[in-house]
Design a protein around this motif. Structure first.
Motif, PDB file in Angstrom:
ATOM      1  N   ARG A  80       0.848  -1.191   0.000  1.00 14.89           N
ATOM      2  CA  ARG A  80       0.000   0.000   0.000  1.00 14.89           C
ATOM      3  C   ARG A  80       0.882   1.239   0.000  1.00 14.89           C
ATOM      4  N   ASP A  81       0.580   2.149  -0.903  1.00 11.58           N
ATOM      5  CA  ASP A  81       1.294   3.428  -0.971  1.00 11.58           C
ATOM      6  C   ASP A  81       0.662   4.377   0.041  1.00 11.58           C
ATOM      7  N   LEU A  82       1.439   4.760   1.037  1.00  6.57           N
ATOM      8  CA  LEU A  82       0.937   5.641   2.096  1.00  6.57           C
ATOM      9  C   LEU A  82       0.939   7.108   1.687  1.00  6.57           C
ATOM     10  N   GLY A  83       1.445   7.388   0.492  1.00  2.00           N
ATOM     11  CA  GLY A  83       1.481   8.767   0.030  1.00  2.00           C
ATOM     12  C   GLY A  83       2.709   9.507   0.531  1.00  2.00           C
ATOM     13  N   PRO A  84       2.922  10.739   0.044  1.00  2.80           N
ATOM     14  CA  PRO A  84       4.073  11.542   0.491  1.00  2.80           C
ATOM     15  C   PRO A  84       4.102  11.670   2.010  1.00  2.80           C
ATOM     16  N   GLN A  85       5.268  11.508   2.580  1.00  2.08           N
ATOM     17  CA  GLN A  85       5.429  11.509   4.025  1.00  2.08           C
ATOM     18  C   GLN A  85       6.240  12.719   4.498  1.00  2.08           C
ATOM     19  N   ILE A  86       6.088  12.997   5.778  1.00  2.00           N
ATOM     20  CA  ILE A  86       6.858  14.071   6.422  1.00  2.00           C
ATOM     21  C   ILE A  86       7.216  13.606   7.827  1.00  2.00           C
ATOM     22  N   GLY A  87       8.365  14.002   8.312  1.00  2.00           N
ATOM     23  CA  GLY A  87       8.840  13.560   9.618  1.00  2.00           C
ATOM     24  C   GLY A  87       7.943  14.022  10.758  1.00  2.00           C
ATOM     25  N   TRP A  88       7.766  13.149  11.743  1.00  2.00           N
ATOM     26  CA  TRP A  88       6.935  13.486  12.905  1.00  2.00           C
ATOM     27  C   TRP A  88       7.457  14.735  13.598  1.00  2.00           C
ATOM     28  N   GLN A  89       8.758  14.830  13.759  1.00  2.00           N
ATOM     29  CA  GLN A  89       9.316  15.992  14.455  1.00  2.00           C
ATOM     30  C   GLN A  89       8.985  17.277  13.718  1.00  2.00           C
ATOM     31  N   THR A  90       9.090  17.243  12.384  1.00  2.00           N
ATOM     32  CA  THR A  90       8.768  18.420  11.585  1.00  2.00           C
ATOM     33  C   THR A  90       7.305  18.803  11.753  1.00  2.00           C
ATOM     34  N   VAL A  91       6.428  17.796  11.731  1.00  2.00           N
ATOM     35  CA  VAL A  91       4.995  18.051  11.913  1.00  2.00           C
ATOM     36  C   VAL A  91       4.743  18.723  13.253  1.00  2.00           C
ATOM     37  N   PHE A  92       5.325  18.185  14.312  1.00  2.00           N
ATOM     38  CA  PHE A  92       5.102  18.753  15.647  1.00  2.00           C
ATOM     39  C   PHE A  92       5.635  20.174  15.749  1.00  2.00           C
ATOM     40  N   LEU A  93       6.790  20.424  15.137  1.00  2.00           N
ATOM     41  CA  LEU A  93       7.350  21.775  15.191  1.00  2.00           C
ATOM     42  C   LEU A  93       6.417  22.778  14.515  1.00  2.00           C
ATOM     43  N   CYS A 130      -1.677  34.711  28.736  1.00  2.00           N
ATOM     44  CA  CYS A 130      -0.757  34.744  27.599  1.00  2.00           C
ATOM     45  C   CYS A 130       0.566  34.072  27.955  1.00  2.00           C
ATOM     46  N   LEU A 131       1.058  34.351  29.140  1.00  2.00           N
ATOM     47  CA  LEU A 131       2.307  33.731  29.588  1.00  2.00           C
ATOM     48  C   LEU A 131       2.151  32.226  29.736  1.00  2.00           C
ATOM     49  N   ALA A 132       1.023  31.792  30.309  1.00  2.00           N
ATOM     50  CA  ALA A 132       0.779  30.361  30.495  1.00  2.00           C
ATOM     51  C   ALA A 132       0.680  29.644  29.144  1.00  2.00           C
ATOM     52  N   TRP A 133      -0.081  30.225  28.233  1.00  2.00           N
ATOM     53  CA  TRP A 133      -0.242  29.631  26.907  1.00  2.00           C
ATOM     54  C   TRP A 133       1.115  29.531  26.188  1.00  2.00           C
ATOM     55  N   SER A 134       1.879  30.610  26.234  1.00  2.00           N
ATOM     56  CA  SER A 134       3.179  30.638  25.560  1.00  2.00           C
ATOM     57  C   SER A 134       4.140  29.636  26.180  1.00  2.00           C
ATOM     58  N   PHE A 135       4.113  29.533  27.505  1.00  2.00           N
ATOM     59  CA  PHE A 135       4.971  28.567  28.188  1.00  2.00           C
ATOM     60  C   PHE A 135       4.656  27.149  27.733  1.00  2.00           C
ATOM     61  N   HIS A 136       3.359  26.829  27.636  1.00  2.00           N
ATOM     62  CA  HIS A 136       2.951  25.478  27.257  1.00  2.00           C
ATOM     63  C   HIS A 136       3.516  25.101  25.892  1.00  2.00           C
ATOM     64  N   TYR A 137       3.383  25.982  24.910  1.00  2.00           N
ATOM     65  CA  TYR A 137       3.827  25.627  23.564  1.00  2.00           C
ATOM     66  C   TYR A 137       5.336  25.753  23.390  1.00  2.00           C
ATOM     67  N   ALA A 138       5.973  26.611  24.170  1.00  2.00           N
ATOM     68  CA  ALA A 138       7.439  26.640  24.175  1.00  2.00           C
ATOM     69  C   ALA A 138       7.965  25.321  24.750  1.00  2.00           C
ATOM     70  N   LYS A 139       7.303  24.841  25.782  1.00  2.00           N
ATOM     71  CA  LYS A 139       7.656  23.545  26.380  1.00  2.00           C
ATOM     72  C   LYS A 139       7.487  22.417  25.358  1.00  2.00           C
ATOM     73  N   ARG A 140       6.387  22.465  24.613  1.00  2.00           N
ATOM     74  CA  ARG A 140       6.150  21.427  23.611  1.00  2.00           C
ATOM     75  C   ARG A 140       7.226  21.434  22.529  1.00  2.00           C
ATOM     76  N   LEU A 141       7.630  22.604  22.108  1.00  2.00           N
ATOM     77  CA  LEU A 141       8.694  22.690  21.105  1.00  2.00           C
ATOM     78  C   LEU A 141      10.009  22.147  21.663  1.00  2.00           C
ATOM     79  N   PHE A 142      10.303  22.493  22.905  1.00  3.98           N
ATOM     80  CA  PHE A 142      11.516  21.987  23.552  1.00  3.98           C
ATOM     81  C   PHE A 142      11.483  20.464  23.632  1.00  3.98           C
ATOM     82  N   GLU A 143      10.346  19.899  24.030  1.00  9.14           N
ATOM     83  CA  GLU A 143      10.225  18.449  24.154  1.00  9.14           C
ATOM     84  C   GLU A 143      10.350  17.771  22.794  1.00  9.14           C
ATOM     85  N   THR A 144       9.795  18.393  21.770  1.00 11.04           N
ATOM     86  CA  THR A 144       9.862  17.813  20.424  1.00 11.04           C
ATOM     87  C   THR A 144      11.305  17.679  19.960  1.00 11.04           C
TER      88      THR A 144
END
Length: 307
Positions: A80-93, A130-144
């Motif tokens: 089965r052709d899964l189609g064009p792919q992209i890295g998970w890390q890139t997607v999360f970033l 705003c600070l809480a929201w920004s912290f959450h997604y900065a954390k997610r980028l760091f974890e990724t």
């Protein structure tokens, strides 16, 4: 067992995609995918799924040919052709960078969004949000970048659009109303704000603790799976009750954010996230029980004792 000739058959059309000659019993499924890629250049290994049956389960790349019990003559695998792919890390970033930059736009430049009404001073909870929201997604980028170890290398490219639409869209939705000049601060004032903030911080610490434990559970470069169990970090004790405490903490963080801001859009975001994470958690919980015969029976998927 002698070498094999294996026909690769399209699972949908039943047409032969290619034929692989001189396949060794010691070859892995990944070796087969690479051989297909050599003959069909656009079909790189991450784009392929190989199965024993047209609608069967995709074979694991580390499985060896001798384990597949293929016939010595007329051997076939379904492709089965899964189609064009992209890295998970890139997607999360991409997914997480959007909310990190979109939310502050409503906070930093409210006059662009709301016009002259934005001249009124913002409530303190708006700044905290705003600070809480920004912290959450900065954390997610760091974890990724530094924490997560992905069991799958890629996903379909369309998922970038789908997932980013969810994260970016909800970000604009929540931010628009929390930063709106007509926004009303929580009914119980500072008590509600700081109680919600405390819950948010604790949940974020818990979520990060679980991600660290998951990282240490899987050696770098491997796909080894083990039963996750608590370590010395008290936040990991939630593993005694649920299979996916990272999701539990994630939901708790956004529920706390919703309480802190007393925002209906934030609550809707929390509910939508919970529904999706509950589906993922139940699937992972089933897989754990199927894979490990000694998996702890007292655990539920995401909510202790309930779900």
């Amino acid at each position: 067992m002698a070498s094999l000739k294996v026909e690769i058959v399209d699972a949908k059309t039943q047409r032969i995609v290619t034929t692989l000659e001189n396949i060794s019993p010691e070859d892995t499924v990944f070796n087969l995918k690479y051989a297909i890629h050599q003959q069909k250049s656009k079909l790189y290994p991450d784009r392929q799924a190989l199965r024993l049956e047209p609608k069967g389960k995709a074979l694991k790349e580390e499985q060896r040919v001798k384990e597949l019990n293929l016939p010595t003559k007329g051997a076939q695998l379904y492709f089965r052709d899964l189609g064009p792919q992209i890295g998970w890390q890139t997607v999360f970033l991409i997914e997480y960078a959007g909310p990190l930059f979109i939310y502050p736009l409503f906070w930093l430049r409210p006059s662009i969004i709301y016009g002259s009404k934005a001249s009124e001073p913002m409530a303190q909870v708006v700044n905290i949000a705003c600070l809480a929201w920004s912290f959450h997604y900065a954390k997610r980028l760091f974890e990724t970048v530094f924490i997560h170890r992905f069991s799958h290398g890629t996903m379909p490219q369309f998922n970038v659009v789908k997932n980013s639409s969810y994260y970016w869209g909800f970000c604009a939705f929540v931010s628009y109303f929390v930063n709106h000049p007509l926004y009303t601060p929580p009914a119980f004032g500072a008590v509600q704000v700081y109680a919600g903030l405390a819950g948010f911080i604790l949940a974020e610490l818990g979520n990060y603790s679980i991600h660290l434990l998951f990282r240490n559970l899987r050696p770098a470069g491997s796909k080894e799976r083990k039963i996750p169990v608590p370590n010395g970090n008290p936040f990991t004790q939630l593993f005694n009750f649920v299979s996916c405490p990272n999701y539990t903490y994630e939901v708790a963080a956004w529920l706390s954010f919703s309480i802190m801001t007393q925002s209906l859009p934030a609550l809707l975001f929390t509910i939508a996230g919970f529904v999706q994470m509950a589906i993922w958690a139940k699937g992972k919980h089933r897989n754990y029980k199927k894979e490990f015969s000694n998996y702890p029976k007292g655990r539920t998927a995401i909510i202790p004792f309930l779900l």
